[in-house]
Design an enzyme around this catalytic site. Structure first.
Site, PDB file in Angstrom:
ATOM      1  N   HIS A  64       4.000  -7.356  10.524  1.00  0.00           N
ATOM      2  CA  HIS A  64       3.477  -7.242   9.165  1.00  0.00           C
ATOM      3  C   HIS A  64       4.439  -7.766   8.105  1.00  0.00           C
ATOM      4  CE1 HIS A  64       0.534  -5.966   6.336  1.00  0.00           C
ATOM      5  NE2 HIS A  64       1.275  -5.028   5.786  1.00  0.00           N
ATOM      6  N   ASP A  84       0.991  -8.942  13.876  1.00  0.00           N
ATOM      7  CA  ASP A  84       0.671  -7.975  12.821  1.00  0.00           C
ATOM      8  C   ASP A  84      -0.514  -7.117  13.250  1.00  0.00           C
ATOM      9  OD1 ASP A  84       0.093  -6.582  10.506  1.00  0.00           O
ATOM     10  OD2 ASP A  84       0.229  -8.328   9.193  1.00  0.00           O
ATOM     11  N   TYR A 122       0.819  -1.206   0.000  1.00  0.00           N
ATOM     12  CA  TYR A 122       0.000   0.000   0.000  1.00  0.00           C
ATOM     13  C   TYR A 122       0.861   1.267   0.000  1.00  0.00           C
ATOM     14  CZ  TYR A 122      -3.950   2.966   1.481  1.00  0.00           C
ATOM     15  OH  TYR A 122      -4.940   3.921   1.572  1.00  0.00           O
ATOM     16  N   SER A 152       1.062  -7.829   1.730  1.00  0.00           N
ATOM     17  CA  SER A 152       0.107  -6.831   2.213  1.00  0.00           C
ATOM     18  C   SER A 152      -0.920  -6.476   1.129  1.00  0.00           C
ATOM     19  CB  SER A 152       0.870  -5.602   2.703  1.00  0.00           C
ATOM     20  OG  SER A 152       0.021  -4.725   3.395  1.00  0.00           O
ATOM     21  N   GLN A 153      -0.981  -5.199   0.706  1.00  0.00           N
ATOM     22  CA  GLN A 153      -1.889  -4.866  -0.383  1.00  0.00           C
ATOM     23  C   GLN A 153      -1.609  -5.744  -1.601  1.00  0.00           C
ATOM     24  OE1 GLN A 153      -3.155  -0.761  -2.375  1.00  0.00           O
ATOM     25  NE2 GLN A 153      -1.160  -1.407  -3.118  1.00  0.00           N
TER      26      GLN A 153
END
Length: 338
Positions: free
Chosen positions: A303, A274, A92, A188-189
């Site tokens: 994360h 996370d 992100y 992640s994203q």
């Protein structure tokens, strides 16, 4: 901490998410519109980098509504024919970065396409090169609520469509890649985007989702105050009469629905500490996933979800699947969470 449950209890979590009845129709129509607009071509321009073992190309292909989307295609310089390919989506706020970034997959012998998320690339890392020409109504600062008032205007409709078109465009370059040996990856994203692609594109060879974002979204907003999910919280704090409308939109973009439609052999990972993407949301996506799957839970990681050690697992698994002389047959029965 987000992980006050012991591991068996955490792993037993199942989401209450319910997908919209017309989920498949919505995405079928969205992708058909993109395909009718323009053929998925991949234009490549060589980039001078000074690297001796990897060739880098500035890659451009038509995404949602035919808008040009950029990426880097990296390939091992010594190659004798079409290669297995890895399509990667970034985290992100980042972007495709610099030409000499992210050399792992090309160094391992793959054609590696790293794709921009439109409108992002100004927050960290090396930046991006793809604008989003579409505007939106009122939104919280960041990207997560842009166009969220309606499923047709939501920014991730465009981003997910771009991602599908990236795979289609790369598969169309049979001079460079083996179209039946294409994998999708991302952290992640990027993991959330890769999961959407896995549910929308048939015949992928493998997938790796590292701390995937945009999974079990409503539950995530209940569990964490961290960005980017905090953008949804902030938006609804100001527009409190739009709660149900907002989550009705987000239901079309939740990774759990895409997971139910994905069949490629897949590796999931999550860090139990996370606070960005709560680990139960990755667990929910893992349980929903229809294809062969494995999950690694990293007890003392956040994360990063295991970072390079987790990537090494994917690298080894992909080698067994994508570097064979026949179409990948799948993977053994899933290993228990650890």
């Amino acid at each position: 901490m987000l992980t006050e449950q012991d591991l068996p209890e955490l792993f037993s979590y199942r989401s209450a998410y319910r997908e919209p009845a017309d989920f498949d129709v919505f995405w079928k129509d969205t992708l058909a519109e993109a395909r009718a607009r323009q053929e998925a071509t991949l234009d490549l321009t060589p980039v001078a980098t000074g690297l001796e073992t990897v060739d880098v190309f500035d890659a451009v292909f038509p995404g949602f509504d035919g808008h040009p989307v950029r990426g880097w295609l990296r390939m091992p310089r010594r190659r004798s024919g079409p290669l297995p390919a890895v399509v990667q989506f970034h985290g992100y706020g980042s972007g495709r970065g610099a030409p000499i970034d992210d050399l792992l997959w090309a160094s391992a012998g793959y054609a590696h396409l790293l794709v921009d998320a439109r409108g992002q690339g100004g927050a960290w890392a090396g930046g991006g090169g793809t604008p989003d020409p579409v505007g939106s109504g009122p939104a919280h600062p960041g990207f997560l609520t842009r166009g969220i008032e309606d499923r047709t205007t939501y920014v991730y409709r465009r981003i997910f469509t771009d991602a599908v078109r990236a795979v289609e465009a790369l598969r169309g370059r049979a001079d460079l890649v083996d179209p039946v040996k294409v994998a999708v990856v991302g952290p992640s994203q990027g993991g959330g985007i890769a999961l959407a692609v896995a549910g929308l594109v048939p015949g992928l060879a493998a997938a790796h989702f590292q701390a995937p974002f945009l999974c079990d979204i409503r539950q995530a907003t209940r569990l964490t105050d961290a960005e980017p999910y905090a953008e949804i919280v902030g938006y609804l704090a100001a527009r409190r009469n739009l709660v149900e409308q907002t989550f009705e939109t987000l239901a079309y973009f939740d990774g759990l629905a895409f997971a139910r439609r994905a069949t490629a052999p897949a590796w999931f990972s999550a860090g139990l500490r996370d606070e960005v993407c709560p680990p139960v949301t990755a667990i929910a996506a893992y349980h929903a996933y229809a294809g062969p799957k494995q999950l690694r839970l990293w007890e003392f990681n956040g994360h990063d979800a295991g970072g390079p050690e987790d990537l090494a697992t994917a690298l080894s698994a992909f080698g067994a699947l994508l570097k064979t002389s026949s179409r990948p047959p799948g993977v053994p029965s899933p290993a228990p969470a650890s």
